[in-house]
Design a protein around this motif. Structure first.
Motif, short mmCIF file in Angstrom:
data_model
loop_
_atom_site.label_atom_id
_atom_site.label_comp_id
_atom_site.label_asym_id
_atom_site.label_seq_id
_atom_site.Cartn_x
_atom_site.Cartn_y
_atom_site.Cartn_z
N ILE A 113 -10.99 18.69 3.39
CA ILE A 113 -11.15 17.68 2.51
C ILE A 113 -10.26 16.64 3.32
O ILE A 113 -10.24 15.38 3.34
CB ILE A 113 -10.86 17.77 0.97
N LEU A 114 -8.81 17.19 3.36
CA LEU A 114 -7.80 16.13 3.77
C LEU A 114 -8.16 16.00 5.19
O LEU A 114 -7.89 14.67 5.53
CB LEU A 114 -6.42 17.15 3.85
N THR A 115 -8.64 16.80 5.98
CA THR A 115 -9.01 16.29 7.58
C THR A 115 -10.23 15.26 7.53
O THR A 115 -10.05 14.19 8.07
CB THR A 115 -9.43 17.41 8.31
N ARG A 116 -11.32 15.48 6.91
CA ARG A 116 -12.24 14.43 6.72
C ARG A 116 -11.68 13.11 6.36
O ARG A 116 -12.34 12.11 6.52
CB ARG A 116 -13.52 15.15 6.06
N LEU A 117 -11.26 13.27 5.21
CA LEU A 117 -10.66 12.03 4.63
C LEU A 117 -9.74 11.06 5.41
O LEU A 117 -9.94 9.83 5.56
CB LEU A 117 -10.13 12.15 3.24
N THR A 118 -8.80 11.81 5.97
CA THR A 118 -8.00 11.13 7.14
C THR A 118 -8.77 10.54 8.27
O THR A 118 -8.50 9.44 8.59
CB THR A 118 -7.02 12.37 7.95
N LEU A 119 -9.80 11.11 8.77
CA LEU A 119 -10.61 10.78 9.89
C LEU A 119 -11.33 9.40 9.27
O LEU A 119 -11.39 8.47 9.98
CB LEU A 119 -11.61 11.70 10.14
N TRP A 120 -11.79 9.39 8.06
CA TRP A 120 -12.51 8.18 7.55
C TRP A 120 -11.54 7.05 7.53
O TRP A 120 -11.88 5.94 7.68
CB TRP A 120 -13.06 8.68 5.92
N TRP A 121 -10.16 7.45 6.94
CA TRP A 121 -9.36 6.23 6.61
C TRP A 121 -8.88 6.00 8.24
O TRP A 121 -8.56 4.62 8.56
CB TRP A 121 -8.19 6.71 6.13
N PHE A 122 -8.72 6.66 9.16
CA PHE A 122 -8.54 6.27 10.51
C PHE A 122 -9.68 5.11 10.88
O PHE A 122 -9.00 4.09 11.55
CB PHE A 122 -8.46 7.48 11.46
N PRO A 157 4.28 -0.38 20.41
CA PRO A 157 3.53 -0.29 19.22
C PRO A 157 3.91 1.02 18.61
O PRO A 157 3.93 2.09 19.26
CB PRO A 157 2.17 -0.50 19.61
N LEU A 158 3.90 0.96 17.24
CA LEU A 158 4.03 2.26 16.33
C LEU A 158 2.33 2.97 16.54
O LEU A 158 1.45 2.41 16.69
CB LEU A 158 4.10 2.01 15.13
N VAL A 159 2.45 4.16 16.49
CA VAL A 159 0.99 4.97 16.55
C VAL A 159 1.17 5.66 15.11
O VAL A 159 2.30 6.44 14.69
CB VAL A 159 1.05 5.99 17.54
N LEU A 160 0.24 5.57 14.30
CA LEU A 160 -0.06 6.36 12.99
C LEU A 160 -0.31 7.67 13.25
O LEU A 160 -1.35 8.23 14.25
CB LEU A 160 -1.15 5.50 12.27
N ALA A 161 0.29 8.71 12.53
CA ALA A 161 0.20 10.18 12.86
C ALA A 161 -0.01 10.92 11.42
O ALA A 161 0.10 10.41 10.54
CB ALA A 161 1.51 10.55 13.48
N ASP A 162 -0.28 12.17 11.80
CA ASP A 162 -0.39 13.13 10.64
C ASP A 162 -1.62 12.66 9.74
O ASP A 162 -2.68 12.06 10.08
CB ASP A 162 0.93 13.05 9.83
N GLU A 163 -1.59 13.19 8.38
CA GLU A 163 -2.50 12.99 7.53
C GLU A 163 -2.44 11.42 6.89
O GLU A 163 -1.15 10.87 6.84
CB GLU A 163 -2.83 14.02 6.15
N VAL A 164 -3.51 10.82 6.46
CA VAL A 164 -3.37 9.44 5.86
C VAL A 164 -4.33 9.04 4.52
O VAL A 164 -5.40 9.65 4.39
CB VAL A 164 -3.89 8.61 7.15
N LEU A 165 -3.53 8.66 3.60
CA LEU A 165 -4.13 8.55 2.39
C LEU A 165 -5.19 9.64 1.75
O LEU A 165 -6.23 9.24 1.23
CB LEU A 165 -5.05 7.01 2.60
N THR A 166 -4.67 10.50 1.85
CA THR A 166 -5.27 11.69 1.07
C THR A 166 -4.61 11.90 -0.43
O THR A 166 -3.54 11.49 -0.46
CB THR A 166 -5.21 13.04 2.09
N PRO A 176 -4.64 11.70 -12.86
CA PRO A 176 -4.45 11.75 -11.30
C PRO A 176 -5.82 12.32 -10.56
O PRO A 176 -6.23 13.19 -11.19
CB PRO A 176 -3.19 12.73 -11.12
N TYR A 177 -6.18 11.64 -9.53
CA TYR A 177 -6.98 12.25 -8.52
C TYR A 177 -6.24 12.72 -7.11
O TYR A 177 -6.66 12.44 -6.32
CB TYR A 177 -8.24 11.11 -8.25
N ASP A 178 -5.14 13.62 -7.53
CA ASP A 178 -4.36 13.78 -6.40
C ASP A 178 -3.70 15.06 -6.94
O ASP A 178 -3.94 15.67 -8.07
CB ASP A 178 -3.41 12.67 -6.14
N LYS A 179 -2.54 15.63 -6.17
CA LYS A 179 -1.99 16.75 -6.60
C LYS A 179 -0.87 16.72 -7.81
O LYS A 179 -0.30 17.73 -8.31
CB LYS A 179 -1.08 17.55 -5.41
N GLN A 180 -0.85 15.33 -8.28
CA GLN A 180 -0.08 15.12 -9.65
C GLN A 180 -0.40 16.13 -10.58
O GLN A 180 0.11 16.53 -11.55
CB GLN A 180 -0.09 13.91 -9.86
#
Length: 304
Positions: free
Chosen positions: A60-69, A222-231, A251-255
């Motif tokens: 889920i984290l990976t696919r959502l990161t790709l969508w946000w990219f 330029p800066l380059v965005l890395a790692d996971e994003v908005l998961t 929460p809809y997160d690990k809170q």
């Protein structure tokens, strides 16, 4: 059953050199020099890696990161090269892999907050500031801020705390030009993501980004965005129609996991040196359901 896990033994894959096992991800270097990031189902909270994995979490984290990219591509480049598992990788790596350019990482977690909660709320209650930024009186847990703010932190290793720092401290560590770019880019990304989430019925309360530059690049590059994003691991998402300042939000997160760990049901004293308890099946099930629901609401696609 212990409430935390030791670092797992790295998987050995021909042609890959294991570099690091983090709280959630395992990092390798390929013969090409690219980095191979593998998102596990591990979950961390309060600087502990907890016993009890969340099924499908890494995918889920990976696919959502790709969508946000894709949603952010016009604002900042990212480090993604491929999502193909390397030859010889375990079958379980499918859907968990991001092959990425190797970057010189900026040692700052670039945090944006649009709402007051978490460590920002704790600091506000002490002295009415967050990372040295003065905020108006009368704000509550979950209050929307007058405008989104950049509240950076130093990134802690496993077992150590991330520490909120002032913008001036970031400028001292990275240089004035890089600090200014970090703030500008972080807030631009937050504004874009906040508006997208809001249109889909979610509030993006806060989030953190990590940035790097190509090896040998200077402060003008330029800066380059890395790692996971908005998961749900790196952000706080709330349902817009349920938002009510002055109380904890749903929460809809690990809170959700943090809240359970500090509840009477867990029986854990966060201030002690004792490890937290293992996650019970009900908490694991609810956490997975909330991660999958966040994915569905944001992307419009059912996870299953």
């Amino acid at each position: 059953m212990p409430g935390f896990v030791e670092k797992p033994e790295p998987v050995r894959v021909p042609g890959l050199v294991h570099l690091h096992t983090g709280k959630v991800r395992d990092l390798y270097r390929a013969e090409s020099g690219d980095l191979v990031m593998v998102a596990s189902d591990r979950v961390s909270a309060y600087d502990w890696v907890l016993a009890g994995e969340i099924p499908d979490k890494g995918r889920i984290l990976t696919r959502l990161t790709l969508w946000w990219f894709d949603q952010l591509a016009d604002l900042v480049p990212n480090h993604l090269v491929s999502t193909d598992p390397p030859p010889g990788a375990p079958a379980d790596w499918a859907g968990r892999v991001m092959v990425c350019r190797s970057l010189d990482m900026i040692p700052v977690e670039a945090v944006a907050r649009g709402y007051l909660t978490g460590s920002g709320l704790e600091e506000y209650r002490r002295d009415r500031t967050v990372c040295g930024l003065a905020l108006p009186p009368g704000l509550e847990d979950g209050s929307e801020l007058p405008a989104p703010i950049f509240t950076p932190a130093t990134k802690g290793a496993v077992g150590t705390h991330d520490e909120n720092v002032s913008y001036e401290e970031v400028a001292r560590r990275t240089g004035a030009e890089t600090a200014a770019r970090l703030r500008q880019t972080t807030l631009a990304l937050y504004h874009r993501a906040r508006d997208i989430a809001r249109d889909r019925g979610l509030i993006l309360a806060d989030t953190k980004f990590e940035f790097g530059r190509a090896a040998g690049a200077g402060p003008d590059d330029p800066l380059v965005l890395a790692d996971e994003v908005l998961t749900p691991d790196s952000s706080r998402f709330w349902r817009k129609d349920e938002w009510q300042p002055g109380r904890p939000q749903k929460p809809y997160d690990k809170q959700y996991i943090r809240d359970w760990l500090t509840s009477d049901a867990a029986g854990w004293d966060r201030a002690s040196d004792s490890p937290p308890p293992a996650l019970p099946p009900g908490v694991i099930h609810q956490t997975r359901a909330r991660y999958a629901e966040a994915y569905r609401l944001l992307t419009g696609l059912a996870w299953d």
